[in-house]
Write an enzyme that holds these catalytic residues in place. Sequence first.
Site, short mmCIF file in Angstrom:
data_model
loop_
_atom_site.label_atom_id
_atom_site.label_comp_id
_atom_site.label_asym_id
_atom_site.label_seq_id
_atom_site.Cartn_x
_atom_site.Cartn_y
_atom_site.Cartn_z
N THR A 6 45.11 42.33 38.33
CA THR A 6 44.06 41.32 38.12
C THR A 6 44.55 40.26 37.16
OG1 THR A 6 41.80 40.95 37.34
CG2 THR A 6 42.99 42.72 36.28
N ASN A 8 42.20 38.80 35.45
CA ASN A 8 41.00 38.70 34.64
C ASN A 8 41.07 39.67 33.45
OD1 ASN A 8 38.33 39.09 33.69
ND2 ASN A 8 37.53 38.25 35.60
N LYS A 11 38.15 42.23 32.89
CA LYS A 11 38.19 43.47 33.67
C LYS A 11 39.11 44.49 33.00
CE LYS A 11 37.57 41.46 38.31
NZ LYS A 11 38.18 41.34 39.65
N GLU A 32 43.50 36.41 48.66
CA GLU A 32 42.09 36.81 48.80
C GLU A 32 41.60 36.41 50.18
OE1 GLU A 32 39.09 36.91 46.11
OE2 GLU A 32 40.34 37.52 44.42
N ASP A 62 37.49 44.18 43.21
CA ASP A 62 36.86 42.96 43.68
C ASP A 62 35.36 43.07 43.43
OD1 ASP A 62 37.40 40.37 44.70
OD2 ASP A 62 36.26 40.90 46.47
N PHE A 136 32.20 38.17 30.05
CA PHE A 136 32.95 37.11 30.73
C PHE A 136 32.20 36.74 32.01
CE2 PHE A 136 34.37 41.06 32.55
CZ PHE A 136 34.56 40.78 33.90
N HIS A 162 28.08 47.78 36.94
CA HIS A 162 28.77 47.95 38.22
C HIS A 162 30.20 48.48 38.02
CE1 HIS A 162 29.30 44.18 36.29
NE2 HIS A 162 30.28 43.80 37.06
N ARG A 163 30.96 47.82 37.14
CA ARG A 163 32.35 48.25 36.91
C ARG A 163 32.40 49.60 36.22
NH1 ARG A 163 33.84 44.03 35.34
NH2 ARG A 163 34.58 43.35 37.37
P1 ITT Z 1 41.00 38.92 39.99
O1 ITT Z 1 40.67 38.60 41.44
O2 ITT Z 1 42.35 38.44 39.56
O3 ITT Z 1 40.76 40.36 39.63
P2 ITT Z 1 38.63 37.34 39.48
O4 ITT Z 1 37.95 36.95 38.19
O5 ITT Z 1 38.86 36.26 40.48
O6 ITT Z 1 39.98 38.08 39.06
P3 ITT Z 1 36.72 38.65 41.27
O7 ITT Z 1 37.06 37.83 42.46
O8 ITT Z 1 36.48 40.11 41.46
O9 ITT Z 1 37.83 38.53 40.15
O10 ITT Z 1 35.47 38.07 40.53
C1 ITT Z 1 34.51 37.30 41.16
C2 ITT Z 1 33.75 36.51 40.13
O11 ITT Z 1 32.83 37.35 39.47
C3 ITT Z 1 34.59 35.82 39.07
O12 ITT Z 1 34.03 34.54 38.87
C4 ITT Z 1 34.42 36.71 37.85
O13 ITT Z 1 34.49 35.97 36.65
C5 ITT Z 1 33.04 37.28 38.08
N1 ITT Z 1 32.92 38.63 37.57
C6 ITT Z 1 33.62 39.73 37.96
N2 ITT Z 1 33.23 40.80 37.25
C7 ITT Z 1 32.26 40.37 36.41
C8 ITT Z 1 31.49 41.00 35.41
O14 ITT Z 1 31.63 42.27 35.11
N3 ITT Z 1 30.60 40.25 34.74
C9 ITT Z 1 30.44 38.95 35.01
N4 ITT Z 1 31.14 38.27 35.91
C10 ITT Z 1 32.05 38.98 36.61
#
Ligand code: ITT
Length: 177
Positions: A6, A8, A11, A32, A62, A136, A162-163
């Site tokens: 990731t 992010n 996460k 993606e 995801d 975040f 959720h996570r």
């Molecule tokens: P990776 O694909 O590299 O893991 P990403 O941030 O693009 O990073 P996602 O596609 O899974 O990951 O995330 C979709 C969106 O949801 C993205 O804008 C995230 O910031 C947000 N997001 C994911 N998990 C979240 C959480 O626990 N709380 C708030 N926003 C979240």
Amino acid sequence: MIRFVTGNEGKVREAREYLDEPVEQVPYDYTEIQGELEEIALYGARETFAETDGDEPVLVDDTGLFVEALDGFPGAYSSFVEDTLGIERIPDLVADEGNRRAAFRTVMVYYDGETAETFEGNVRGRIVEPRGEGGFGYDPVFEHDGETFAEMDTAAKNAISHRGRALERFADWLAER
Ligand code: ITT
């Protein structure tokens, strides 16, 4: 060692807080594809395993925010919507609808080059005006039991999120293996 694929950091922070095993962040930017969260995560895990060094398993997460009044939007497009509209516009979109219900959903895929295991987690909440400094992404506009996720520390968010649910299922599965 868990190789968590990731870009992010949020996460990764949550996975490190939850799991006993060390977590290495692999910032590989996998393709993606368009589709459901499961398909996106599975494709990403397979591609990363094939394209990066090492034969250790990889973990992909995801996640999407599904807003009821918007028929589940932004869902699998949550990342694109955060980058384009920004999260502050989400409360405006639901304000006229009289329905603030929403849910986060995470699908994690753990892939070892042969088999893929899927772990899922959901949480329900409501869309509110942004509050809080933590978390975040959409955390400031997602409220659960009176607090936004951005008002919780990592452990408190993990306990109900959720996570956190997906990590719990993943950790149970790891422990049983
Ligand atoms: P990776 O694909 O590299 O893991 P990403 O941030 O693009 O990073 P996602 O596609 O899974 O990951 O995330 C979709 C969106 O949801 C993205 O804008 C995230 O910031 C947000 N997001 C994911 N998990 C979240 C959480 O626990 N709380 C708030 N926003 C979240």
